[in-house]
Design an enzyme around this catalytic site. Structure first.
Site, mmCIF file in Angstrom:
data_model
loop_
_atom_site.group_PDB
_atom_site.id
_atom_site.type_symbol
_atom_site.label_atom_id
_atom_site.label_comp_id
_atom_site.label_asym_id
_atom_site.label_seq_id
_atom_site.Cartn_x
_atom_site.Cartn_y
_atom_site.Cartn_z
ATOM 1 N N CYS A 81 -67.040 78.922 -27.629
ATOM 2 C CA CYS A 81 -65.584 79.150 -27.700
ATOM 3 C C CYS A 81 -64.866 77.998 -28.393
ATOM 4 O O CYS A 81 -63.707 78.138 -28.804
ATOM 5 C CB CYS A 81 -65.005 79.328 -26.296
ATOM 6 S SG CYS A 81 -65.643 80.752 -25.395
ATOM 7 N N HIS B 158 -76.684 68.236 -29.490
ATOM 8 C CA HIS B 158 -77.601 68.681 -28.441
ATOM 9 C C HIS B 158 -77.405 70.171 -28.148
ATOM 10 O O HIS B 158 -78.383 70.924 -28.026
ATOM 11 C CB HIS B 158 -77.361 67.864 -27.165
ATOM 12 C CG HIS B 158 -78.102 68.383 -25.966
ATOM 13 N ND1 HIS B 158 -79.448 68.144 -25.763
ATOM 14 C CD2 HIS B 158 -77.682 69.144 -24.922
ATOM 15 C CE1 HIS B 158 -79.826 68.733 -24.635
ATOM 16 N NE2 HIS B 158 -78.775 69.348 -24.107
ATOM 17 N N CYS C 17 -74.617 67.898 -20.278
ATOM 18 C CA CYS C 17 -75.062 69.278 -20.458
ATOM 19 C C CYS C 17 -75.236 69.914 -19.080
ATOM 20 O O CYS C 17 -75.768 69.294 -18.155
ATOM 21 C CB CYS C 17 -76.377 69.300 -21.229
ATOM 22 S SG CYS C 17 -77.076 70.961 -21.416
ATOM 23 N N CYS D 173 -76.729 57.291 -28.588
ATOM 24 C CA CYS D 173 -76.286 55.998 -29.131
ATOM 25 C C CYS D 173 -76.166 54.908 -28.074
ATOM 26 O O CYS D 173 -75.915 53.752 -28.406
ATOM 27 C CB CYS D 173 -74.951 56.152 -29.866
ATOM 28 S SG CYS D 173 -73.556 56.544 -28.783
ATOM 29 N N CYS E 48 -28.382 66.391 -40.745
ATOM 30 C CA CYS E 48 -29.814 66.710 -40.714
ATOM 31 C C CYS E 48 -30.592 65.635 -39.957
ATOM 32 O O CYS E 48 -31.633 65.915 -39.367
ATOM 33 C CB CYS E 48 -30.366 66.879 -42.125
ATOM 34 S SG CYS E 48 -30.137 65.437 -43.197
ATOM 35 N N HIS F 251 -32.555 63.976 -47.475
ATOM 36 C CA HIS F 251 -32.480 65.070 -46.501
ATOM 37 C C HIS F 251 -33.676 64.980 -45.558
ATOM 38 O O HIS F 251 -34.797 64.677 -45.978
ATOM 39 C CB HIS F 251 -32.483 66.417 -47.235
ATOM 40 C CG HIS F 251 -32.405 67.600 -46.319
ATOM 41 N ND1 HIS F 251 -31.320 67.836 -45.497
ATOM 42 C CD2 HIS F 251 -33.293 68.607 -46.083
ATOM 43 C CE1 HIS F 251 -31.531 68.947 -44.809
ATOM 44 N NE2 HIS F 251 -32.723 69.424 -45.145
ATOM 45 N N CYS G 181 -66.989 74.848 -23.600
ATOM 46 C CA CYS G 181 -67.906 75.839 -24.172
ATOM 47 C C CYS G 181 -67.990 75.615 -25.676
ATOM 48 O O CYS G 181 -66.969 75.650 -26.372
ATOM 49 C CB CYS G 181 -67.424 77.259 -23.873
ATOM 50 S SG CYS G 181 -68.448 78.530 -24.666
ATOM 51 N N CYS H 184 -79.313 70.907 -18.598
ATOM 52 C CA CYS H 184 -80.364 69.899 -18.459
ATOM 53 C C CYS H 184 -79.715 68.536 -18.249
ATOM 54 O O CYS H 184 -78.510 68.373 -18.445
ATOM 55 C CB CYS H 184 -81.275 69.870 -19.691
ATOM 56 S SG CYS H 184 -80.419 69.409 -21.220
ATOM 57 N N HIS I 254 -72.221 63.878 -30.457
ATOM 58 C CA HIS I 254 -73.637 63.868 -30.083
ATOM 59 C C HIS I 254 -73.962 65.003 -29.119
ATOM 60 O O HIS I 254 -75.049 65.581 -29.176
ATOM 61 C CB HIS I 254 -74.004 62.516 -29.460
ATOM 62 C CG HIS I 254 -73.965 61.387 -30.444
ATOM 63 N ND1 HIS I 254 -73.827 60.064 -30.077
ATOM 64 C CD2 HIS I 254 -74.029 61.393 -31.801
ATOM 65 C CE1 HIS I 254 -73.822 59.306 -31.156
ATOM 66 N NE2 HIS I 254 -73.937 60.085 -32.213
ATOM 67 N N HIS J 220 -77.669 75.091 -25.595
ATOM 68 C CA HIS J 220 -77.033 74.905 -24.288
ATOM 69 C C HIS J 220 -75.529 74.867 -24.519
ATOM 70 O O HIS J 220 -74.990 73.859 -24.984
ATOM 71 C CB HIS J 220 -77.526 73.610 -23.634
ATOM 72 C CG HIS J 220 -78.976 73.659 -23.254
ATOM 73 N ND1 HIS J 220 -79.665 72.558 -22.774
ATOM 74 C CD2 HIS J 220 -79.866 74.689 -23.272
ATOM 75 C CE1 HIS J 220 -80.918 72.903 -22.514
ATOM 76 N NE2 HIS J 220 -81.064 74.187 -22.816
#
EC number: 3.4.19.12
Length: 490
Positions: free
Chosen positions: A98, A76, A59, A49, A168, A444, A95, A62, A72, A82
């Site tokens: 993960c 990729h 990345c 963008c 409260c 409350h 990651c 690369c 975005h 990747h």
């Protein structure tokens, strides 16, 4: 991610991976030299963008930069398989398998080394260094009989509070404060050094309260001493009548602020120049820009704040609905059902330019005469903990009522559009929600608090029950507590 670490890192650690990672840190993350900073400014834009912001990630496999906020970089990663990317602002490794930022000892060591090199090139000393335990300290920790292992199912810190008679309003704020991460760390590390002669220090009582909450005891705590000190120092809250939780929050922060001492050992009487823990965590800066309609001259003032009070639709204050689906709402992930109002809408209204009109002319320093002007509020400094107060209670000469308008609020909020300067992405995460059930005359308070990531609990005085994220986001919302995702040293 498993305790053993991310299993997907091994796919990256081939050939000259260390050298490649060092180059990325040198050129695109820490950028120690003027040349690398210029290269970073020119090169680091989203390849999809063209944006410079939105949490750019690179990345690791690369040369590809893309937005994290707009996902975005996720696209990729999915298309190229990747799985690892690096945050170009903070240097964290993410990651995609993960779905979390990961820790790897070798990668962390490279990041630290390159950061120190960059600081040295810029003439910056290592002001803040990471504490690493010595062998002796590790041995003491291992043999400590009181040592507790914190797991995702751990309930330490969850403890109910006995209602002492319409208290409260106090209990719900105490739950929010005791689950404020940096405040918890401060009190559990015994950082407060009291010099008050009497036993009336509210900070000492809060310190004791944190010890009680994180002691591992499960029986409800009786906060009678806290209530007594609040009555002593904030007499307008004394008695067993129903009180406003927002009013109690401000009063409690004020007393804690006055009882704290800054780093120089001076009383924290000036809210503009204080280094106490309350100001460090809760104080932000609200910028007010008044623009003359004749010469366009701007007069700017900055005031400290502990919370932001937001008008709601349905109040006597005119509320202009803002079109749904704008950048803020889409980014913040708020549900925009038909006619629904979002927290982003309320913030847009709070920060929009307001024409002051002919009845409120201000003397312009440029024109040297009284002129009509516009006023706009923005955030000069975002506090570590941002508290948003939804103004549900309306008091006027003719009207006293509760506004029950539903306001959608997100788990993650991007405050960048509401900042005076937009250099970095300012993300804040929801960690506590105070709700009010009932009417203006009888009601409350309860609190939703986040114990661990995506684990929420409902605190209803002495009763603590597990809650879902849906329960939290579907609640009415009165006070919303957000914590900065990233902390920066000044």
């Amino acid at each position: 991610m498993s305790p053993a670490g991310c299993p997907h890192v091994s796919g990256f650690k081939v050939d000259n991976w260390k050298q490649n990672l060092r180059v990325i840190y040198q050129c695109f993350v820490w950028s120690g030299s003027a040349e690398t900073r210029k290269r970073k400014a020119k090169s680091c834009i989203c390849h999809m963008c063209g944006a410079h912001l939105n949490r750019l990630h690179s990345c690791l496999y690369c040369v590809f930069f893309a937005c994290f906020a707009k996902k975005h970089i996720h696209e990729h990663a999915k298309s190229k398989r990747h799985n690892l990317a690096i945050d170009l602002l903070y240097g964290g490794i993410y990651c995609f398998m993960c779905q979390d930022y990961i820790y790897d000892k070798e990668m962390e060591q490279i990041a630290k080394e390159e950061q120190r090199k960059a600081w040295k090139m810029q003439g910056i000393g290592e002001k803040y260094s990471t504490w690493e335990p010595t062998k002796r300290e590790l041995e003491l920790l291992r043999h400590n009989p009181k040592r507790r292992r914190i797991t995702s199912n751990c309930t330490i810190g969850l403890r109910g509070l006995i209602n002492l008679g319409n208290t409260c309003f106090m209990n719900c704020i105490v739950q929010a404060l005791t689950h404020t991460p940096l405040l918890r760390d401060f009190f559990l590390s015994d950082r407060h050094k009291c010099e008050m002669q009497s036993n009336s220090c509210l900070v000492c009582e809060m310190s004791q309260l944190f010890q009680e909450f994180y002691s591992g005891h499960r029986s409800p705590h009786i906060p009678f001493r806290l209530l007594h000190l609040v009555w002593t120092h904030a007499r307008h809250l004394a008695g067993y009548e129903q009180q406003d939780a927002h009013e109690f929050l401000i009063a409690a922060l004020d007393v804690l602020h006055r009882h704290c001492k800054d780093d120089n050992g001076k009383k924290a009487n000036n809210p503009n120049h204080c280094n106490c823990i309350i100001d460090q965590i809760f104080t932000g800066g609200l910028q007010s820009d008044v623009t003359c309609q004749v010469c366009q001259g701007v007069s700017t003032t900055i005031d400290p704040f502990w919370d932001i009070s937001l008008d709601l639709p349905g109040s006597s204050t005119p509320f202009w609905p803002l079109s749904p689906g704008g950048d803020g709402s889409a980014l913040n992930g708020e549900s925009h059902a038909t006619g629904a109002t979002t927290l982003t809408d309320c913030l847009r209204r709070f920060t929009r330019p307001e024409h002051l009109g002919s009845s409120a002319k201000i003397k312009c320093s440029g024109c040297h005469s009284y002129q009509e002007s516009t006023k706009q509020l923005t955030m000069k400094k975002l506090p570590i903990v941002a508290c948003f107060h939804l103004k549900r209670f309306e008091h006027s000469a003719k009207l006293r009522r509760k506004i029950t308008t539903y306001v959608s609020f997100p788990l993650e909020l991007d405050m960048t559009p509401f900042m005076a300067s937009r250099r970095n992405v300012d993300l804040i995460l929801l960690f506590a929600v105070v709700n009010h059930q009932g009417t203006l005359e009888s009601g409350h308070y309860t609190t939703f608090i986040r114990q661990h990531k995506d684990q929420w609990f409902k605190c209803d005085d002495a009763i603590i029950t597990k809650a879902s994220i849906k329960d939290v986001l579907d609640s009415e919302g009165y006070l919303l507590f957000y914590h900065k995702q990233f902390l920066e040293y000044e």
